[in-house]
Design a protein around this motif. Structure first.
Motif, PDB file in Angstrom:
ATOM      1  N   LEU A   1       5.339 -15.827  -3.671  1.00 29.63           N
ATOM      2  CA  LEU A   1       6.759 -15.625  -3.936  1.00 29.63           C
ATOM      3  C   LEU A   1       7.446 -15.048  -2.704  1.00 29.63           C
ATOM      4  O   LEU A   1       8.547 -15.467  -2.330  1.00 29.63           O
ATOM      5  CB  LEU A   1       6.942 -14.702  -5.145  1.00 29.63           C
ATOM      6  N   GLY A   2       6.780 -14.082  -2.041  1.00 23.17           N
ATOM      7  CA  GLY A   2       7.327 -13.511  -0.812  1.00 23.17           C
ATOM      8  C   GLY A   2       7.507 -14.563   0.266  1.00 23.17           C
ATOM      9  O   GLY A   2       8.520 -14.576   0.981  1.00 23.17           O
ATOM     10  N   MET A   3       6.541 -15.469   0.389  1.00 22.04           N
ATOM     11  CA  MET A   3       6.641 -16.530   1.394  1.00 22.04           C
ATOM     12  C   MET A   3       7.799 -17.476   1.094  1.00 22.04           C
ATOM     13  O   MET A   3       8.514 -17.912   2.002  1.00 22.04           O
ATOM     14  CB  MET A   3       5.329 -17.317   1.450  1.00 22.04           C
ATOM     15  N   LEU A   4       8.003 -17.798  -0.186  1.00 24.71           N
ATOM     16  CA  LEU A   4       9.117 -18.661  -0.547  1.00 24.71           C
ATOM     17  C   LEU A   4      10.452 -17.976  -0.302  1.00 24.71           C
ATOM     18  O   LEU A   4      11.440 -18.622   0.070  1.00 24.71           O
ATOM     19  CB  LEU A   4       8.992 -19.101  -2.006  1.00 24.71           C
TER      20      LEU A   4
ATOM     21  N   GLU B   1      -2.281  -5.361 -11.527  1.00 22.80           N
ATOM     22  CA  GLU B   1      -1.344  -4.231 -11.486  1.00 22.80           C
ATOM     23  C   GLU B   1      -0.374  -4.375 -10.315  1.00 22.80           C
ATOM     24  O   GLU B   1      -0.490  -5.285  -9.497  1.00 22.80           O
ATOM     25  CB  GLU B   1      -2.119  -2.914 -11.387  1.00 22.80           C
ATOM     26  N   GLY B   2       0.567  -3.455 -10.244  1.00 27.29           N
ATOM     27  CA  GLY B   2       1.562  -3.504  -9.184  1.00 27.29           C
ATOM     28  C   GLY B   2       2.465  -4.722  -9.367  1.00 27.29           C
ATOM     29  O   GLY B   2       2.870  -5.055 -10.488  1.00 27.29           O
ATOM     30  N   LEU B   3       2.762  -5.407  -8.287  1.00 26.04           N
ATOM     31  CA  LEU B   3       3.616  -6.595  -8.364  1.00 26.04           C
ATOM     32  C   LEU B   3       2.956  -7.723  -9.144  1.00 26.04           C
ATOM     33  O   LEU B   3       3.633  -8.632  -9.619  1.00 26.04           O
ATOM     34  CB  LEU B   3       3.987  -7.070  -6.958  1.00 26.04           C
ATOM     35  N   PHE B   4       1.630  -7.644  -9.299  1.00 31.19           N
ATOM     36  CA  PHE B   4       0.917  -8.682 -10.053  1.00 31.19           C
ATOM     37  C   PHE B   4       1.170  -8.555 -11.553  1.00 31.19           C
ATOM     38  O   PHE B   4       0.810  -9.452 -12.311  1.00 31.19           O
ATOM     39  CB  PHE B   4      -0.579  -8.624  -9.763  1.00 31.19           C
ATOM     40  N   SER B   5       1.777  -7.473 -11.984  1.00 31.87           N
ATOM     41  CA  SER B   5       2.170  -7.365 -13.386  1.00 31.87           C
ATOM     42  C   SER B   5       3.508  -8.050 -13.634  1.00 31.87           C
ATOM     43  O   SER B   5       3.923  -8.227 -14.783  1.00 31.87           O
ATOM     44  CB  SER B   5       2.274  -5.881 -13.790  1.00 31.87           C
ATOM     45  N   TYR B   6       4.175  -8.465 -12.549  1.00 30.39           N
ATOM     46  CA  TYR B   6       5.444  -9.184 -12.647  1.00 30.39           C
ATOM     47  C   TYR B   6       5.266 -10.668 -12.355  1.00 30.39           C
ATOM     48  O   TYR B   6       5.876 -11.517 -12.998  1.00 30.39           O
ATOM     49  CB  TYR B   6       6.448  -8.583 -11.656  1.00 30.39           C
TER      50      TYR B   6
ATOM     51  N   THR C   1       6.123  -8.648   0.428  1.00 29.13           N
ATOM     52  CA  THR C   1       4.819  -9.173   0.857  1.00 29.13           C
ATOM     53  C   THR C   1       3.864  -8.045   1.234  1.00 29.13           C
ATOM     54  O   THR C   1       2.680  -8.074   0.881  1.00 29.13           O
ATOM     55  CB  THR C   1       4.993 -10.127   2.053  1.00 29.13           C
ATOM     56  N   VAL C   2       4.371  -7.046   1.948  1.00 31.62           N
ATOM     57  CA  VAL C   2       3.535  -5.909   2.330  1.00 31.62           C
ATOM     58  C   VAL C   2       2.999  -5.196   1.094  1.00 31.62           C
ATOM     59  O   VAL C   2       1.809  -4.867   1.010  1.00 31.62           O
ATOM     60  CB  VAL C   2       4.332  -4.928   3.219  1.00 31.62           C
ATOM     61  N   ILE C   3       3.869  -4.975   0.108  1.00 31.77           N
ATOM     62  CA  ILE C   3       3.439  -4.288  -1.119  1.00 31.77           C
ATOM     63  C   ILE C   3       2.424  -5.136  -1.884  1.00 31.77           C
ATOM     64  O   ILE C   3       1.393  -4.630  -2.356  1.00 31.77           O
ATOM     65  CB  ILE C   3       4.654  -3.971  -2.015  1.00 31.77           C
ATOM     66  N   ALA C   4       2.697  -6.443  -2.010  1.00 29.26           N
ATOM     67  CA  ALA C   4       1.793  -7.330  -2.758  1.00 29.26           C
ATOM     68  C   ALA C   4       0.416  -7.385  -2.110  1.00 29.26           C
ATOM     69  O   ALA C   4      -0.616  -7.343  -2.795  1.00 29.26           O
ATOM     70  CB  ALA C   4       2.395  -8.732  -2.858  1.00 29.26           C
ATOM     71  N   GLN C   5       0.370  -7.472  -0.782  1.00 28.50           N
ATOM     72  CA  GLN C   5      -0.927  -7.489  -0.104  1.00 28.50           C
ATOM     73  C   GLN C   5      -1.643  -6.159  -0.276  1.00 28.50           C
ATOM     74  O   GLN C   5      -2.870  -6.125  -0.411  1.00 28.50           O
ATOM     75  CB  GLN C   5      -0.732  -7.815   1.370  1.00 28.50           C
ATOM     76  N   GLY C   6      -0.875  -5.074  -0.277  1.00 29.29           N
ATOM     77  CA  GLY C   6      -1.482  -3.766  -0.524  1.00 29.29           C
ATOM     78  C   GLY C   6      -2.072  -3.675  -1.919  1.00 29.29           C
ATOM     79  O   GLY C   6      -3.140  -3.093  -2.115  1.00 29.29           O
ATOM     80  N   ASN C   7      -1.385  -4.268  -2.909  1.00 31.21           N
ATOM     81  CA  ASN C   7      -1.909  -4.299  -4.275  1.00 31.21           C
ATOM     82  C   ASN C   7      -3.254  -5.014  -4.351  1.00 31.21           C
ATOM     83  O   ASN C   7      -4.120  -4.652  -5.160  1.00 31.21           O
ATOM     84  CB  ASN C   7      -0.929  -5.008  -5.212  1.00 31.21           C
ATOM     85  N   MET C   8      -3.455  -6.028  -3.499  1.00 32.84           N
ATOM     86  CA  MET C   8      -4.696  -6.800  -3.543  1.00 32.84           C
ATOM     87  C   MET C   8      -5.875  -6.075  -2.898  1.00 32.84           C
ATOM     88  O   MET C   8      -7.030  -6.401  -3.163  1.00 32.84           O
ATOM     89  CB  MET C   8      -4.500  -8.157  -2.859  1.00 32.84           C
ATOM     90  N   LYS C   9      -5.578  -5.121  -2.012  1.00 30.81           N
ATOM     91  CA  LYS C   9      -6.630  -4.366  -1.316  1.00 30.81           C
ATOM     92  C   LYS C   9      -7.611  -5.327  -0.635  1.00 30.81           C
ATOM     93  O   LYS C   9      -7.209  -6.243   0.061  1.00 30.81           O
ATOM     94  CB  LYS C   9      -7.327  -3.433  -2.297  1.00 30.81           C
ATOM     95  N   ASP C  10      -8.895  -5.133  -0.845  1.00 28.64           N
ATOM     96  CA  ASP C  10      -9.893  -5.970  -0.166  1.00 28.64           C
ATOM     97  C   ASP C  10     -10.110  -7.318  -0.844  1.00 28.64           C
ATOM     98  O   ASP C  10     -10.911  -8.131  -0.380  1.00 28.64           O
ATOM     99  CB  ASP C  10     -11.246  -5.227  -0.086  1.00 28.64           C
ATOM    100  N   SER C  11      -9.393  -7.568  -1.940  1.00 29.37           N
ATOM    101  CA  SER C  11      -9.488  -8.874  -2.599  1.00 29.37           C
ATOM    102  C   SER C  11      -8.596  -9.907  -1.937  1.00 29.37           C
ATOM    103  O   SER C  11      -8.669 -11.090  -2.285  1.00 29.37           O
ATOM    104  CB  SER C  11      -9.104  -8.753  -4.082  1.00 29.37           C
ATOM    105  N   TRP C  12      -7.772  -9.472  -0.991  1.00 25.87           N
ATOM    106  CA  TRP C  12      -6.845 -10.420  -0.362  1.00 25.87           C
ATOM    107  C   TRP C  12      -7.600 -11.451   0.462  1.00 25.87           C
ATOM    108  O   TRP C  12      -8.521 -11.128   1.202  1.00 25.87           O
ATOM    109  CB  TRP C  12      -5.859  -9.663   0.526  1.00 25.87           C
ATOM    110  N   ARG C  13      -7.202 -12.719   0.303  1.00 26.63           N
ATOM    111  CA  ARG C  13      -7.796 -13.815   1.057  1.00 26.63           C
ATOM    112  C   ARG C  13      -6.708 -14.810   1.471  1.00 26.63           C
ATOM    113  O   ARG C  13      -5.675 -14.926   0.810  1.00 26.63           O
ATOM    114  CB  ARG C  13      -8.826 -14.581   0.206  1.00 26.63           C
TER     115      ARG C  13
END
Length: 202
Positions: free
Chosen positions: A141-144, A129-134, A103-115
């Motif tokens: 997914l992290g929450m589940l 990019e990042g985990l969003f390429s998977y 979750t930490v990595i995925a939120q980092g991938n989103m940068k300021d687009s996270w909502r």
């Protein structure tokens, strides 16, 4: 070791939700000046999903506190006996650890687009990019994974219900967000969807 479990159990969920919602929201606000907490409070279907999402998170916190600090409450949660219970319990702790890092990595991938919710007033960057390429939805997914880990660590009817309800709410929320992203990004998002699946465990 057992005497430390209540502290570990409580500490994990406090840290996870503080990071995933409070700290990350503050970081985005400090960087962009935008409040990323955009869940609606109206009577729409989207607003209803947001309401039940917040209710589920509150219920999780209450459950964690009761399970950790009020041992006699365990009987009310209707325990489920899993084969090789200790092995599944340790697997649950490992899943919780992976979910935190993921979750930490995925939120980092989103940068300021996270909502938290759909920001209908601003067009956010399409992250691929990042985990969003998977996975198109790595944070969900992290929450589940958190809910799955919680069930394995404390297998009972309550955590099974949290897992099922969380899965349903996330599935609905994802489809609302995908409709919005399709309108915002058009063909670029359609291409992204063809390349990357949702990947929500099953």
């Amino acid at each position: 070791m057992e005497k430390y479990i209540p502290f570990l159990f409580t500490g994990y969920f406090v840290v996870y939700f503080l990071w995933a919602f409070v700290i990350r929201s503050w970081m985005v606000y400090r960087s962009s000046g935008i409040n990323p907490m955009v869940l609606p409070k109206d009577d729409s279907a989207y607003g209803l999903v947001g309401f039940y999402f917040k209710l589920t998170v509150a219920g999780l916190f209450i459950y964690v506190l009761l399970y950790a600090w009020v041992p006699f409450s365990h009987g009310y949660f209707l325990a489920i006996q899993l084969p090789y219970g200790d092995n599944f319990r340790w697997m649950g702790w490992m899943i919780l650890g992976v979910a935190m890092v993921w979750t930490v990595i995925a939120q980092g991938n989103m940068k300021d687009s996270w909502r938290v919710g759909i920001d209908s007033e601003r067009k956010t960057e399409l992250i691929t990019e990042g985990l969003f390429s998977y996975s198109r939805n790595p944070i969900f997914l992290g929450m589940l994974l958190v809910l799955a880990g919680l069930f394995l660590v404390t297998p009972n009817a309550a955590t099974l219900i949290f897992w099922i309800v969380g899965y349903i709410l996330i599935q609905v929320q994802i489809r609302l967000e995908e409709e919005y992203l399709q309108r915002q990004h058009g063909e670029a998002y359609a291409i992204f969807c063809r390349k990357v699946p949702r990947r929500l465990m099953f």
